[in-house]
Design a protein around this motif. Structure first.
Motif, short mmCIF file in Angstrom:
data_model
loop_
_atom_site.label_atom_id
_atom_site.label_comp_id
_atom_site.label_asym_id
_atom_site.label_seq_id
_atom_site.Cartn_x
_atom_site.Cartn_y
_atom_site.Cartn_z
N GLY A 167 0.80 -1.17 0.35
CA GLY A 167 -0.02 -0.12 0.07
C GLY A 167 1.09 1.28 0.18
O GLY A 167 2.35 1.65 -0.22
N GLU A 168 0.71 2.15 0.09
CA GLU A 168 1.08 3.89 0.85
C GLU A 168 1.79 3.81 1.18
O GLU A 168 3.52 4.62 1.42
CB GLU A 168 0.06 4.73 0.25
CG GLU A 168 0.86 6.14 0.08
CD GLU A 168 0.82 6.87 -0.69
OE1 GLU A 168 1.86 7.24 -1.15
OE2 GLU A 168 0.04 5.30 -2.26
N GLU A 169 1.72 3.18 2.40
CA GLU A 169 2.93 2.96 3.44
C GLU A 169 4.26 2.45 3.12
O GLU A 169 5.37 2.45 3.51
CB GLU A 169 2.41 2.94 4.83
CG GLU A 169 3.23 2.28 5.71
CD GLU A 169 3.24 2.13 7.06
OE1 GLU A 169 3.72 1.74 8.09
OE2 GLU A 169 1.38 1.88 6.94
N ASN A 213 6.43 4.05 0.78
CA ASN A 213 6.73 5.06 1.68
C ASN A 213 7.94 4.65 1.93
O ASN A 213 9.03 5.20 2.52
CB ASN A 213 6.09 6.09 2.40
CG ASN A 213 5.38 6.98 1.75
OD1 ASN A 213 5.00 7.21 0.75
ND2 ASN A 213 3.60 6.81 2.79
#
Length: 311
Positions: free
Chosen positions: A76-78, A81
């Motif tokens: 996911g986005e996390e 990152n």
């Protein structure tokens, strides 16, 4: 064979050297432009059939969950990152990344042996030679000073020079005043035609100094060297930026390096967009501003021109 003197810094350098090889290998599309999305896709490829306990543990330690090839939305986005840290390491923007970042980076470039506790105990001769190349200091026997530190030293030297000049000027000010007063006293005691002649001579000297030195007190990169140019030059033939004059840059040259070159230890290089250029000293690439690095054996053997055997 045991290699107890290997450090985590050697491990980082070995990963970066392997990365330089891999960006032209099977996974070039993922590594030549290491965006977080490309690193995510490469990570999935590396782990789809990976049964190494060490690698799987490194994955879980980095992402805080175990790898599961059956999960469609694994990242996911996390997670993207988090991969930013690996991206910055590959791009050379992070000098000392965290341990979990290093371990995942080693897996993505498939460095062998890994992880670090295995690397420091056993390494083959070819990789040992490469690491030793990376350890080689510059010709003076001292480590190459970073651009930032070098700029700080240059600024400090300039400040010291200004201080010395100011002190010297203060000491000799009275002597200069006396000489100046005597000179003007003699000058104004001359006849009027003589004063006019003297004034004309001073104007000519000032104009000569201006056009010969001050106006041309700049430099511009031209193909493989720096030219001294007019600071206001606006040539359409050369779009390289004009910089303040620096006598040290007069000897700065771009080199053509052949595979027959016998001494590559004094050569520096930059690499950007898979283009490697060689120079005769440290600094930055005058065209793309990339920092120059000392040429290792791997870089020399990979990118030197094939010029034929020596006769």
């Amino acid at each position: 064979m045991p290699m107890s003197n290997f450090t985590i810094e050697d491990y980082r350098k070995a990963i970066k050297a392997k990365y330089e090889e891999e960006i032209e290998g099977e996974y070039s599309n993922n590594l030549s432009s290491p965006t977080t999305a490309n690193l995510r896709n490469l990570c999935i490829k590396r782990f789809e059939s990976n049964n190494s306990k060490d690698d799987l543990s490194a994955f879980e330690y980095f992402f805080n969950f175990p790898f599961d090839k059956d999960k469609k939305n694994l990242f996911g986005e996390e997670e993207l990152n988090k991969l930013e840290a690996v991206k910055r390491f590959f791009q050379g923007k992070t000098e000392k990344p965290a341990e979990d970042t290093i371990q995942l980076a080693a897996i993505l470039v498939d460095l062998q042996p890994r992880p670090f506790n295995k690397f420091k105990k056993h390494i083959d001769e070819e990789d040992l030679e490469l690491i030793n190349d990376l350890r080689i200091p510059n010709n003076s026997g001292k480590e190459v000073v970073s651009d930032t530190l070098r700029e700080q030293v240059e600024i400090k030297d300039l400040e010291d020079l200004k201080t010395e000049c100011a002190t010297e000027e203060s000491r000799s000010e009275s002597k200069k005043s006396v000489k100046r007063n005597k000179y003007f006293e003699k000058l104004f005691n001359r006849s009027k035609p003589t004063m006019i002649t003297t004034a004309v001579i001073f104007c000519l000297i000032a104009a000569t100094i201006y056009f010969a030195f001050i106006k041309k007190h700049c430099m511009q990169w031209s193909q493989d060297h720096f030219d001294v140019v007019d600071c206001n030059s606006n040539s359409s033939d050369n779009q390289n930026k004009i910089i303040p004059y620096d006598a040290n840059l007069l000897e700065f040259k771009k080199l053509r390096v052949c595979d027959t070159t016998t001494n590559y230890s004094a050569i520096w290089y930059s690499k950007k967009n898979n283009v490697v250029e060689f120079f005769n000293t440290h600094g930055k690439n005058p065209v793309n501003d990339s920092p120059l690095k000392a040429v290792s054996k791997h870089i020399f053997e990979t990118y030197a021109e094939k010029c034929g055997s020596k006769k």
